[in-house]
Design a protein around this motif. Sequence first.
Motif, PDB file in Angstrom:
ATOM      1  N   ALA A 184       0.840  -1.254  -0.040  1.00 20.82           N
ATOM      2  CA  ALA A 184      -0.114  -0.057   0.101  1.00 20.82           C
ATOM      3  C   ALA A 184       0.836   1.245  -0.144  1.00 20.82           C
ATOM      4  CB  ALA A 184      -1.078  -0.256   1.207  1.00 20.82           C
ATOM      5  N   ASP A 185       1.856   1.210   0.858  1.00 18.34           N
ATOM      6  CA  ASP A 185       2.851   2.310   0.820  1.00 18.34           C
ATOM      7  C   ASP A 185       3.691   2.502  -0.633  1.00 18.34           C
ATOM      8  OD1 ASP A 185       2.063   3.066   3.394  1.00 18.34           O
ATOM      9  OD2 ASP A 185       3.577   1.982   4.471  1.00 18.34           O
ATOM     10  N   SER A 186       4.293   1.416  -1.218  1.00 18.81           N
ATOM     11  CA  SER A 186       4.728   1.545  -2.044  1.00 18.81           C
ATOM     12  C   SER A 186       3.875   2.030  -3.360  1.00 18.81           C
ATOM     13  CB  SER A 186       5.444   0.314  -2.529  1.00 18.81           C
ATOM     14  OG  SER A 186       6.385  -0.177  -1.837  1.00 18.81           O
ATOM     15  N   ILE A 187       2.703   1.521  -3.556  1.00 20.40           N
ATOM     16  CA  ILE A 187       1.751   2.038  -4.589  1.00 20.40           C
ATOM     17  C   ILE A 187       1.414   3.543  -4.496  1.00 20.40           C
ATOM     18  CG2 ILE A 187      -0.625   1.677  -5.128  1.00 20.40           C
ATOM     19  CD1 ILE A 187      -0.599  -1.311  -4.482  1.00 20.40           C
ATOM     20  N   ALA A 188       0.991   3.992  -2.991  1.00 16.37           N
ATOM     21  CA  ALA A 188       0.692   5.247  -2.942  1.00 16.37           C
ATOM     22  C   ALA A 188       1.855   6.134  -3.401  1.00 16.37           C
ATOM     23  CB  ALA A 188       0.550   5.776  -1.378  1.00 16.37           C
ATOM     24  N   GLU A 189       3.220   5.832  -2.777  1.00 15.46           N
ATOM     25  CA  GLU A 189       4.384   6.402  -3.331  1.00 15.46           C
ATOM     26  C   GLU A 189       4.607   6.810  -4.688  1.00 15.46           C
ATOM     27  OE1 GLU A 189       9.046   5.720  -2.733  1.00 15.46           O
ATOM     28  OE2 GLU A 189       8.057   5.726  -1.060  1.00 15.46           O
ATOM     29  N   ALA A 190       4.292   5.481  -5.558  1.00 12.29           N
ATOM     30  CA  ALA A 190       4.334   5.506  -6.964  1.00 12.29           C
ATOM     31  C   ALA A 190       3.638   6.678  -7.545  1.00 12.29           C
ATOM     32  CB  ALA A 190       4.158   4.084  -7.455  1.00 12.29           C
ATOM     33  N   ILE A 191       2.166   6.385  -7.292  1.00  7.59           N
ATOM     34  CA  ILE A 191       0.997   7.312  -7.638  1.00  7.59           C
ATOM     35  C   ILE A 191       1.410   8.715  -7.644  1.00  7.59           C
ATOM     36  CG2 ILE A 191      -1.327   7.913  -7.374  1.00  7.59           C
ATOM     37  CD1 ILE A 191      -1.823   5.040  -6.367  1.00  7.59           C
ATOM     38  N   LEU A 192       1.990   9.137  -6.194  1.00  7.98           N
ATOM     39  CA  LEU A 192       2.335  10.636  -5.753  1.00  7.98           C
ATOM     40  C   LEU A 192       3.253  11.129  -6.715  1.00  7.98           C
ATOM     41  CD1 LEU A 192       1.331  10.521  -1.971  1.00  7.98           C
ATOM     42  CD2 LEU A 192       0.226  11.626  -3.918  1.00  7.98           C
ATOM     43  N   ALA A 193       4.221  10.291  -7.432  1.00 11.77           N
ATOM     44  CA  ALA A 193       5.415  10.484  -8.012  1.00 11.77           C
ATOM     45  C   ALA A 193       5.049  10.858  -9.577  1.00 11.77           C
ATOM     46  CB  ALA A 193       6.444   9.347  -7.850  1.00 11.77           C
ATOM     47  N   VAL A 194       3.834  10.396  -9.987  1.00  9.87           N
ATOM     48  CA  VAL A 194       3.358  10.869 -11.450  1.00  9.87           C
ATOM     49  C   VAL A 194       3.168  12.065 -11.465  1.00  9.87           C
ATOM     50  CG1 VAL A 194       1.681  10.301 -12.939  1.00  9.87           C
ATOM     51  CG2 VAL A 194       2.519   8.445 -11.574  1.00  9.87           C
ATOM     52  N   PRO A 195       3.986  12.824 -12.549  1.00  8.49           N
ATOM     53  CA  PRO A 195       3.537  14.151 -13.036  1.00  8.49           C
ATOM     54  C   PRO A 195       2.011  14.601 -13.069  1.00  8.49           C
ATOM     55  CG  PRO A 195       5.668  13.341 -14.023  1.00  8.49           C
ATOM     56  CD  PRO A 195       4.723  12.211 -13.294  1.00  8.49           C
ATOM     57  N   GLY A 196       1.391  15.459 -12.629  1.00  6.79           N
ATOM     58  CA  GLY A 196       0.035  16.068 -12.905  1.00  6.79           C
ATOM     59  C   GLY A 196      -0.765  15.354 -11.671  1.00  6.79           C
ATOM     60  N   VAL A 197      -0.337  14.455 -10.989  1.00  7.96           N
ATOM     61  CA  VAL A 197      -1.162  14.232  -9.796  1.00  7.96           C
ATOM     62  C   VAL A 197      -0.873  14.989  -8.551  1.00  7.96           C
ATOM     63  CG1 VAL A 197      -1.377  12.338  -7.945  1.00  7.96           C
ATOM     64  CG2 VAL A 197      -0.991  11.679 -10.246  1.00  7.96           C
ATOM     65  N   ALA A 198      -2.100  15.344  -8.099  1.00 10.56           N
ATOM     66  CA  ALA A 198      -2.248  16.727  -6.950  1.00 10.56           C
ATOM     67  C   ALA A 198      -2.145  15.698  -5.386  1.00 10.56           C
ATOM     68  CB  ALA A 198      -3.201  17.486  -7.200  1.00 10.56           C
ATOM     69  N   GLY A 199      -2.923  14.279  -5.581  1.00  7.35           N
ATOM     70  CA  GLY A 199      -2.933  13.816  -4.187  1.00  7.35           C
ATOM     71  C   GLY A 199      -3.659  12.498  -4.658  1.00  7.35           C
ATOM     72  N   LEU A 200      -3.922  11.805  -3.738  1.00  3.92           N
ATOM     73  CA  LEU A 200      -4.826  10.668  -3.589  1.00  3.92           C
ATOM     74  C   LEU A 200      -6.269  11.038  -3.207  1.00  3.92           C
ATOM     75  CD1 LEU A 200      -2.077   8.253  -1.820  1.00  3.92           C
ATOM     76  CD2 LEU A 200      -3.153   8.017  -4.196  1.00  3.92           C
ATOM     77  N   HIS A 201      -7.218  10.315  -3.320  1.00  2.06           N
ATOM     78  CA  HIS A 201      -8.509  10.904  -3.217  1.00  2.06           C
ATOM     79  C   HIS A 201      -9.280   9.731  -2.263  1.00  2.06           C
ATOM     80  CE1 HIS A 201     -12.360  12.346  -3.509  1.00  2.06           C
ATOM     81  NE2 HIS A 201     -11.980  13.503  -3.786  1.00  2.06           N
ATOM     82  N   PRO A 202     -10.019  10.149  -1.264  1.00  2.00           N
ATOM     83  CA  PRO A 202     -10.634   8.930  -0.426  1.00  2.00           C
ATOM     84  C   PRO A 202     -12.020   8.545  -1.110  1.00  2.00           C
ATOM     85  CG  PRO A 202     -11.239  11.215   0.495  1.00  2.00           C
ATOM     86  CD  PRO A 202     -10.269  11.429  -0.752  1.00  2.00           C
ATOM     87  N   GLY A 203     -12.203   9.035  -2.272  1.00  4.69           N
ATOM     88  CA  GLY A 203     -13.661   8.485  -2.922  1.00  4.69           C
ATOM     89  C   GLY A 203     -14.634   9.637  -2.448  1.00  4.69           C
TER      90      GLY A 203
END
Length: 98
Positions: free
Chosen positions: A10-29
């Motif tokens: 879960a932590d690795s996936i979140a880190e990978a997502i946040l490193a993608v250019p254009g992503v402002a953040g994770l969203h809780p739905g």
Amino acid sequence: MTDMSETELADSIAEAILAVPGVAGLHPGMFGEVGTYLPGRRVTGVRITDDGVDVHVTVHEGVDVRRTAVAVRDAVALVAPGSTVDVTVEDIAPAVRP
């Protein structure tokens, strides 16, 4: 999926997502339902199931939403190879005005 623990994954996936250019953040739905519950904390925006990984993100205003979603899917696939990855863009963060 992988040999990682659920916490590491879960932590690795979140880190990978946040490193993608254009992503402002994770969203809780819409109702805060998207997350991975871990001991003492929650990884918002990442849901790991037996069927794959569901991620919800906020992107920056002005980015190509579809390309960003594809980049997020590709980033997660590197961390969780063989998993089905579903990406939902939940919101667009307004551009910061100087």
